[in-house]
Design a protein around this motif. Structure first.
Motif, PDB file in Angstrom:
ATOM      1  N   ILE A 137       0.867  -1.181   0.000  1.00  0.00           N
ATOM      2  CA  ILE A 137       0.000   0.000   0.000  1.00  0.00           C
ATOM      3  C   ILE A 137       0.901   1.228   0.000  1.00  0.00           C
ATOM      4  CG2 ILE A 137      -1.788   1.289   1.218  1.00  0.00           C
ATOM      5  CD1 ILE A 137      -2.752  -1.321   2.441  1.00  0.00           C
ATOM      6  N   ALA A 138       0.690   2.112  -0.959  1.00  0.00           N
ATOM      7  CA  ALA A 138       1.545   3.294  -1.089  1.00  0.00           C
ATOM      8  C   ALA A 138       0.791   4.387  -1.844  1.00  0.00           C
ATOM      9  CB  ALA A 138       2.831   2.932  -1.832  1.00  0.00           C
ATOM     10  N   PRO A 139       1.216   5.643  -1.682  1.00  0.00           N
ATOM     11  CA  PRO A 139       0.572   6.730  -2.435  1.00  0.00           C
ATOM     12  C   PRO A 139       0.661   6.480  -3.944  1.00  0.00           C
ATOM     13  CG  PRO A 139       2.061   7.600  -0.757  1.00  0.00           C
ATOM     14  CD  PRO A 139       2.310   6.129  -0.823  1.00  0.00           C
ATOM     15  N   PRO A 140      -0.202   7.112  -4.731  1.00  0.00           N
ATOM     16  CA  PRO A 140      -0.253   6.816  -6.171  1.00  0.00           C
ATOM     17  C   PRO A 140       1.088   6.912  -6.896  1.00  0.00           C
ATOM     18  CG  PRO A 140      -2.194   8.055  -5.528  1.00  0.00           C
ATOM     19  CD  PRO A 140      -1.310   8.000  -4.317  1.00  0.00           C
ATOM     20  N   ALA A 141       1.863   7.956  -6.648  1.00  0.00           N
ATOM     21  CA  ALA A 141       3.145   8.088  -7.346  1.00  0.00           C
ATOM     22  C   ALA A 141       4.096   6.961  -6.953  1.00  0.00           C
ATOM     23  CB  ALA A 141       3.780   9.446  -7.041  1.00  0.00           C
ATOM     24  N   PHE A 142       4.091   6.581  -5.671  1.00  0.00           N
ATOM     25  CA  PHE A 142       4.923   5.470  -5.210  1.00  0.00           C
ATOM     26  C   PHE A 142       4.444   4.157  -5.835  1.00  0.00           C
ATOM     27  CE2 PHE A 142       7.199   6.939  -1.156  1.00  0.00           C
ATOM     28  CZ  PHE A 142       7.149   8.280  -1.523  1.00  0.00           C
ATOM     29  N   THR A 143       3.126   3.993  -5.886  1.00  0.00           N
ATOM     30  CA  THR A 143       2.561   2.772  -6.466  1.00  0.00           C
ATOM     31  C   THR A 143       2.910   2.661  -7.940  1.00  0.00           C
ATOM     32  OG1 THR A 143       0.767   2.656  -4.854  1.00  0.00           O
ATOM     33  CG2 THR A 143       0.404   1.548  -6.944  1.00  0.00           C
ATOM     34  N   GLN A 144       2.889   3.764  -8.673  1.00  0.00           N
ATOM     35  CA  GLN A 144       3.274   3.735 -10.085  1.00  0.00           C
ATOM     36  C   GLN A 144       4.720   3.264 -10.234  1.00  0.00           C
ATOM     37  OE1 GLN A 144       2.529   7.597 -11.778  1.00  0.00           O
ATOM     38  NE2 GLN A 144       0.311   7.481 -11.434  1.00  0.00           N
ATOM     39  N   ALA A 145       5.605   3.791  -9.393  1.00  0.00           N
ATOM     40  CA  ALA A 145       7.016   3.374  -9.445  1.00  0.00           C
ATOM     41  C   ALA A 145       7.153   1.898  -9.086  1.00  0.00           C
ATOM     42  CB  ALA A 145       7.838   4.239  -8.496  1.00  0.00           C
ATOM     43  N   PHE A 146       6.405   1.457  -8.082  1.00  0.00           N
ATOM     44  CA  PHE A 146       6.420   0.059  -7.650  1.00  0.00           C
ATOM     45  C   PHE A 146       5.959  -0.854  -8.787  1.00  0.00           C
ATOM     46  CE2 PHE A 146       4.626  -3.706  -5.652  1.00  0.00           C
ATOM     47  CZ  PHE A 146       5.453  -3.953  -4.559  1.00  0.00           C
ATOM     48  N   ARG A 147       4.862  -0.488  -9.442  1.00  0.00           N
ATOM     49  CA  ARG A 147       4.316  -1.331 -10.509  1.00  0.00           C
ATOM     50  C   ARG A 147       5.200  -1.345 -11.750  1.00  0.00           C
ATOM     51  NH1 ARG A 147      -2.141   0.303 -10.060  1.00  0.00           N
ATOM     52  NH2 ARG A 147      -2.501  -0.666  -8.008  1.00  0.00           N
ATOM     53  N   ARG A 148       5.984  -0.283 -11.974  1.00  0.00           N
ATOM     54  CA  ARG A 148       6.918  -0.299 -13.105  1.00  0.00           C
ATOM     55  C   ARG A 148       7.938  -1.421 -12.953  1.00  0.00           C
ATOM     56  NH1 ARG A 148       6.740   5.516 -12.951  1.00  0.00           N
ATOM     57  NH2 ARG A 148       8.631   5.587 -11.679  1.00  0.00           N
ATOM     58  N   ILE A 149       8.300  -1.730 -11.723  1.00  0.00           N
ATOM     59  CA  ILE A 149       9.222  -2.848 -11.459  1.00  0.00           C
ATOM     60  C   ILE A 149       8.446  -4.162 -11.419  1.00  0.00           C
ATOM     61  CG2 ILE A 149      10.915  -3.777  -9.861  1.00  0.00           C
ATOM     62  CD1 ILE A 149      11.742  -1.143 -11.234  1.00  0.00           C
ATOM     63  N   HIS A 150       7.350  -4.175 -10.687  1.00  0.00           N
ATOM     64  CA  HIS A 150       6.552  -5.389 -10.491  1.00  0.00           C
ATOM     65  C   HIS A 150       6.132  -6.024 -11.819  1.00  0.00           C
ATOM     66  CE1 HIS A 150       3.357  -8.017  -9.039  1.00  0.00           C
ATOM     67  NE2 HIS A 150       2.437  -7.307  -9.678  1.00  0.00           N
ATOM     68  N   GLN A 151       5.776  -5.200 -12.805  1.00  0.00           N
ATOM     69  CA  GLN A 151       5.267  -5.759 -14.059  1.00  0.00           C
ATOM     70  C   GLN A 151       6.328  -6.543 -14.824  1.00  0.00           C
ATOM     71  OE1 GLN A 151       4.014  -2.744 -16.848  1.00  0.00           O
ATOM     72  NE2 GLN A 151       5.831  -1.484 -16.504  1.00  0.00           N
ATOM     73  N   PHE A 152       7.610  -6.300 -14.523  1.00  0.00           N
ATOM     74  CA  PHE A 152       8.671  -7.034 -15.197  1.00  0.00           C
ATOM     75  C   PHE A 152       9.356  -8.050 -14.280  1.00  0.00           C
ATOM     76  CE2 PHE A 152       8.481  -3.069 -17.766  1.00  0.00           C
ATOM     77  CZ  PHE A 152       8.038  -3.669 -18.946  1.00  0.00           C
ATOM     78  N   LEU A 153       8.835  -8.239 -13.078  1.00  0.00           N
ATOM     79  CA  LEU A 153       9.321  -9.304 -12.202  1.00  0.00           C
ATOM     80  C   LEU A 153       8.327 -10.468 -12.254  1.00  0.00           C
ATOM     81  CD1 LEU A 153      10.742  -7.359  -9.120  1.00  0.00           C
ATOM     82  CD2 LEU A 153      12.007  -8.459 -10.972  1.00  0.00           C
ATOM     83  N   SER A 154       7.276 -10.385 -11.456  1.00  0.00           N
ATOM     84  CA  SER A 154       6.291 -11.478 -11.500  1.00  0.00           C
ATOM     85  C   SER A 154       5.117 -11.143 -12.415  1.00  0.00           C
ATOM     86  CB  SER A 154       5.765 -11.776 -10.097  1.00  0.00           C
ATOM     87  OG  SER A 154       4.894 -10.760  -9.685  1.00  0.00           O
ATOM     88  N   PHE A 155       4.869  -9.860 -12.657  1.00  0.00           N
ATOM     89  CA  PHE A 155       3.726  -9.313 -13.384  1.00  0.00           C
ATOM     90  C   PHE A 155       2.414  -9.612 -12.677  1.00  0.00           C
ATOM     91  CE2 PHE A 155       0.206  -9.500 -16.429  1.00  0.00           C
ATOM     92  CZ  PHE A 155       0.229  -8.192 -16.875  1.00  0.00           C
ATOM     93  N   THR A 156       2.165 -10.861 -12.350  1.00  0.00           N
ATOM     94  CA  THR A 156       0.887 -11.224 -11.752  1.00  0.00           C
ATOM     95  C   THR A 156       1.111 -12.251 -10.648  1.00  0.00           C
ATOM     96  OG1 THR A 156      -1.385 -11.905 -12.270  1.00  0.00           O
ATOM     97  CG2 THR A 156       0.391 -13.094 -13.362  1.00  0.00           C
ATOM     98  N   VAL A 157       0.051 -12.560  -9.919  1.00  0.00           N
ATOM     99  CA  VAL A 157       0.141 -13.395  -8.718  1.00  0.00           C
ATOM    100  C   VAL A 157      -0.953 -14.464  -8.778  1.00  0.00           C
ATOM    101  CG1 VAL A 157       0.065 -13.363  -6.189  1.00  0.00           C
ATOM    102  CG2 VAL A 157       1.034 -11.421  -7.413  1.00  0.00           C
ATOM    103  N   ASN A 158      -0.677 -15.608  -8.190  1.00  0.00           N
ATOM    104  CA  ASN A 158      -1.557 -16.781  -8.124  1.00  0.00           C
ATOM    105  C   ASN A 158      -3.046 -16.408  -8.114  1.00  0.00           C
ATOM    106  OD1 ASN A 158      -3.102 -18.974  -6.960  1.00  0.00           O
ATOM    107  ND2 ASN A 158      -1.162 -19.902  -6.385  1.00  0.00           N
ATOM    108  N   THR A 159      -3.722 -16.660  -9.235  1.00  0.00           N
ATOM    109  CA  THR A 159      -5.110 -16.214  -9.404  1.00  0.00           C
ATOM    110  C   THR A 159      -6.099 -16.930  -8.487  1.00  0.00           C
ATOM    111  OG1 THR A 159      -4.665 -15.548 -11.673  1.00  0.00           O
ATOM    112  CG2 THR A 159      -6.969 -15.875 -11.070  1.00  0.00           C
ATOM    113  N   PRO A 160      -6.130 -18.277  -8.428  1.00  0.00           N
ATOM    114  CA  PRO A 160      -7.119 -18.906  -7.542  1.00  0.00           C
ATOM    115  C   PRO A 160      -6.927 -18.520  -6.081  1.00  0.00           C
ATOM    116  CG  PRO A 160      -5.641 -20.553  -8.489  1.00  0.00           C
ATOM    117  CD  PRO A 160      -5.402 -19.280  -9.228  1.00  0.00           C
ATOM    118  N   ALA A 161      -5.669 -18.336  -5.659  1.00  0.00           N
ATOM    119  CA  ALA A 161      -5.435 -17.921  -4.281  1.00  0.00           C
ATOM    120  C   ALA A 161      -5.974 -16.523  -4.026  1.00  0.00           C
ATOM    121  CB  ALA A 161      -3.944 -17.979  -3.948  1.00  0.00           C
ATOM    122  N   GLN A 162      -5.850 -15.636  -5.011  1.00  0.00           N
ATOM    123  CA  GLN A 162      -6.408 -14.286  -4.851  1.00  0.00           C
ATOM    124  C   GLN A 162      -7.929 -14.341  -4.711  1.00  0.00           C
ATOM    125  OE1 GLN A 162      -4.942 -10.742  -6.884  1.00  0.00           O
ATOM    126  NE2 GLN A 162      -3.510 -12.045  -8.023  1.00  0.00           N
TER     127      GLN A 162
END
Length: 392
Positions: free
Chosen positions: A255-280
């Motif tokens: 959980i982070a402010p929008p600008a922080f979240t954008q920076a976080f997702r720029r990395i996340h999308q090229f690491l795992s991109f997504t997470v275990n769907t049935p578990a979610q």
């Protein structure tokens, strides 16, 4: 070429990305426990079943066809559920679309947060003893960890030491409450003092709150999200594994402010991109209809039970853990061995595996303390302490 006679690779070798060597202390002690048929009170995971509803929901999600990629940020249903939970429990408003990202575990979230902000030459203040992934994560990003020791035996923060550690190169401070390995918790004043230190700086806060629902004795968990000033410069990091006793599912969130979240997702999308769907899906539906016994009730009972048992041994409990899965104990009435040697001896000769607290310090500071995990079945704790009674 005949592959059976191929020569071994003799390239330039592999870069050492961080200062840690070998495998983690958790792997070492768990392997030693297996080798010597010891009861494993070292690694922090429960040895009992998860809630039946949650287990059923996971199966239903798979059978209902939720088996393909989820959105990069996480299922909207789960992100909205998290936002509603925080509104109820902490009275904070969180935008599920621009401030919450689902991750494959909290350790991953910590690494991704660091990677989104650090460049070579940056410094990060780490309060020690500390979870062992922090410093390697910092160093893998070319930055320098600056350790500041907490004050034993209650492991409170010496804020003058933190102030002295801040320089023009300080990019971030990582904090952890409830604290692993000591079970200490922060109060509101701690957050206010931290805010005073960073107010006129660009220092970012990483707040590791994975044990946020495991706070005992009627105490309150104070989240960085409740501090309006600090929230604007913070990544707050969480784990469903610690809430629902399913550490192997490896689902966390940031959980982070929008600008922080954008920076976080720029990395996340090229690491795992997504997470275990049935578990979610399972977690989202369980979060919306969770009528199970609160995890804090379960874990306080286990902490209290463990404390009643350990009092029958020569170990010293300086202060009962206020949160987390863990209880720190001294062994000065048993041995003067270094804590690493003592933990190995205890595993081999008395059949109980623990973690030496020096493993949580970059300089291996040895206060002759070990960490027990009490997130176990009563029969597990009973058998472990029966073995430890023989030390008297």
């Amino acid at each position: 070429m005949n592959l059976t006679t191929a020569l071994p690779f003799k390239g330039r070798g592999f870069p050492q990305k961080h200062s840690a060597t070998g495998t983690t202390i958790f792997t070492v002690m768990s392997a030693l426990a297996t080798q010597h048929n010891a009861i494993n009170l070292s690694q922090g995971f429960p040895d009992f079943h998860i809630d039946e509803q949650l287990s059923r929901l996971l199966g239903e999600a798979a059978r209902d066809g939720h088996n393909q990629y989820a959105p990069m940020a996480g299922l909207p249903l789960l992100r909205h559920g998290i936002a509603n939970s925080f509104k109820t429990r902490y009275h904070v408003d969180i935008d599920p679309d621009s401030e919450i990202t689902i991750t494959p575990g909290a350790t991953y979230a910590i690494y991704t947060a660091f990677t989104s902000i650090l460049v070579p030459g940056d410094e990060v203040i780490v309060l020690e003893p500390a979870y062992d992934s922090y410093i390697p994560n910092i160093e893998m990003n070319g930055a320098k960890a600056v350790p500041v020791s907490l004050e034993a035996p209650d492991f409170h923060v010496d804020w003058n030491k933190v102030k002295d550690a801040i320089t023009s190169r300080t990019k971030a401070i990582i904090v952890n409450t409830p604290h692993n390995p000591t079970g200490a918790i922060w109060n509101k004043n701690d957050w206010d003092l931290l805010a005073d230190l960073v107010r006129d700086t660009d220092v970012i806060i990483l707040s590791d709150e994975v044990y946020e629902q495991l706070v005992f004795d009627g105490e309150k968990h104070y989240s960085v999200l409740e501090h309006p000033e600090l929230r604007q410069r913070s990544f707050a990091l969480y784990s469903f594994g610690k809430v629902y006793n399913n550490t192997g599912w490896k689902i966390g969130y940031c959980i982070a402010p929008p600008a922080f979240t954008q920076a976080f997702r720029r990395i996340h999308q090229f690491l795992s991109f997504t997470v275990n769907t049935p578990a979610q899906y399972a977690l989202a539906h369980h979060l919306a209809n969770d009528n199970s016994v609160p995890v804090v009730t379960i874990m306080q009972q286990k902490r209290d039970y463990f404390l009643s048992l350990i009092s029958q041994t020569p170990f010293t409990i300086f202060k009962p853990a206020k949160g987390s899965y863990f209880q720190i104990a001294g062994y000065e009435r048993i041995s003067d061995m270094p804590d690493m040697e003592f933990a190995q001896w205890l595993t081999k000769e008395h059949g109980v595996a623990t973690i030496p607290v020096s493993a949580f310090y970059s300089n291996k500071k040895d206060d002759k303390l070990i960490r027990f995990c009490f997130a176990k079945k009563e029969e597990t704790l009973d058998e472990a302490v029966e073995r430890l009674k023989k030390l008297a």
